[in-house]
Design a protein around this motif. Structure first.
Motif, PDB file in Angstrom:
ATOM      1  N   UNK A 138      -0.472  -4.526   6.680  1.00 45.42           N
ATOM      2  CA  UNK A 138      -0.959  -4.214   8.028  1.00 45.42           C
ATOM      3  C   UNK A 138       0.161  -3.629   8.887  1.00 45.42           C
ATOM      4  N   UNK A 139       1.330  -4.205   8.798  1.00 46.54           N
ATOM      5  CA  UNK A 139       2.481  -3.718   9.566  1.00 46.54           C
ATOM      6  C   UNK A 139       2.866  -2.313   9.120  1.00 46.54           C
ATOM      7  N   UNK A 140       2.911  -2.106   7.799  1.00 47.75           N
ATOM      8  CA  UNK A 140       3.391  -0.842   7.248  1.00 47.75           C
ATOM      9  C   UNK A 140       2.297   0.200   7.074  1.00 47.75           C
ATOM     10  N   UNK A 141       1.033  -0.242   7.120  1.00 52.24           N
ATOM     11  CA  UNK A 141      -0.074   0.683   6.922  1.00 52.24           C
ATOM     12  C   UNK A 141      -0.190   1.177   5.490  1.00 52.24           C
ATOM     13  N   UNK A 142       0.251   0.359   4.531  1.00 48.01           N
ATOM     14  CA  UNK A 142       0.269   0.805   3.142  1.00 48.01           C
ATOM     15  C   UNK A 142       0.323  -0.414   2.219  1.00 48.01           C
ATOM     16  N   UNK A 143      -0.752  -0.629   1.446  1.00 50.70           N
ATOM     17  CA  UNK A 143      -0.818  -1.776   0.533  1.00 50.70           C
ATOM     18  C   UNK A 143       0.270  -1.741  -0.536  1.00 50.70           C
ATOM     19  N   UNK A 144       0.442  -0.580  -1.157  1.00 54.99           N
ATOM     20  CA  UNK A 144       1.436  -0.464  -2.224  1.00 54.99           C
ATOM     21  C   UNK A 144       2.859  -0.664  -1.704  1.00 54.99           C
ATOM     22  N   UNK A 145       3.148  -0.087  -0.565  1.00 53.88           N
ATOM     23  CA  UNK A 145       4.489  -0.225   0.013  1.00 53.88           C
ATOM     24  C   UNK A 145       4.782  -1.688   0.340  1.00 53.88           C
ATOM     25  N   UNK A 146       3.772  -2.419   0.764  1.00 57.07           N
ATOM     26  CA  UNK A 146       3.967  -3.842   1.066  1.00 57.07           C
ATOM     27  C   UNK A 146       4.384  -4.608  -0.190  1.00 57.07           C
TER      28      UNK A 146
END
Length: 190
Positions: A138-146
């Motif tokens: 949610x913070x990064x706007x990217x599931x994979x990046x998390x």
């Protein structure tokens, strides 16, 4: 003489705190019930009034420690900022964290033991890891990046801790941080 309910809860908290530190420093499987209780000034027999088994204590430690994960603290504060993210990464990817696993994140310290634990412990760990990943996504706007950020931070700490040279340990942390900075800068500029 009977102890109050608050005394029992305080003792349980001391046992959890002490056992978590011992487990993160030297491994959970290597310390017996007597050693865990001795660390808080009690006998091994008193253990079973707090936990039915050593496995139940480990399960409680996993839940407690993963819910308090250093890498997860940023997700508990409102208002994301790159400065807050940088402070979190600075705190996580540092030599103090390498040198003092007992006061740090449980994921790199206990991950291998969690992987060998029974299914209920692994399910509990998975629950907390998924919560952490969702918050970061949610913070990064990217599931994979998390997932990648979590894996990179944990992996860097595990690799640094297994090395003998502080110079090489610091190099691993700095390299990981540098790669994360580049990826995050690129992502946050989009």
């Amino acid at each position: 003489m009977r102890y109050s309910a608050s005394h029992k809860e305080e003792t349980r908290e001391k046992l959890l705190e002490s056992s978590a530190a011992l487990a993160k420093r030297g491994g959970f499987a290597t310390t017996g019930v007597d050693g865990l209780m001795k660390a808080i000034g009690l006998t091994g027999g008193a253990f079973y009034s707090h936990f039915p088994s050593k496995d139940d204590l480990f399960s409680a430690i996993v839940q407690r420690e993963l819910s308090r994960s250093l890498i997860g603290r940023i997700t508990q504060e409102s208002g994301f900022s790159r400065d807050r993210l940088d402070r979190c990464l600075d705190h996580y990817l540092c030599m103090a964290h390498v040198r003092h696993p007992e006061s740090g994140c449980a994921i790199p310290a206990l991950g291998a033991e969690i992987a060998r634990a029974d299914e209920a412990v692994r399910e509990r760990a998975e629950h907390w890891m998924q919560q952490l990943q969702r918050a970061w996504a949610e913070i990064l706007g990217d599931d994979e990046l998390a997932w990648a950020l979590i894996a990179q931070c944990v992996g860097a700490l595990v690799v640094a801790r297994m090395l003998a040279s502080e110079t090489t340990q610091a190099e691993v942390l700095a390299s990981s941080r540098s790669v994360l900075d580049r990826v995050l800068d690129e992502r946050l500029e989009q």
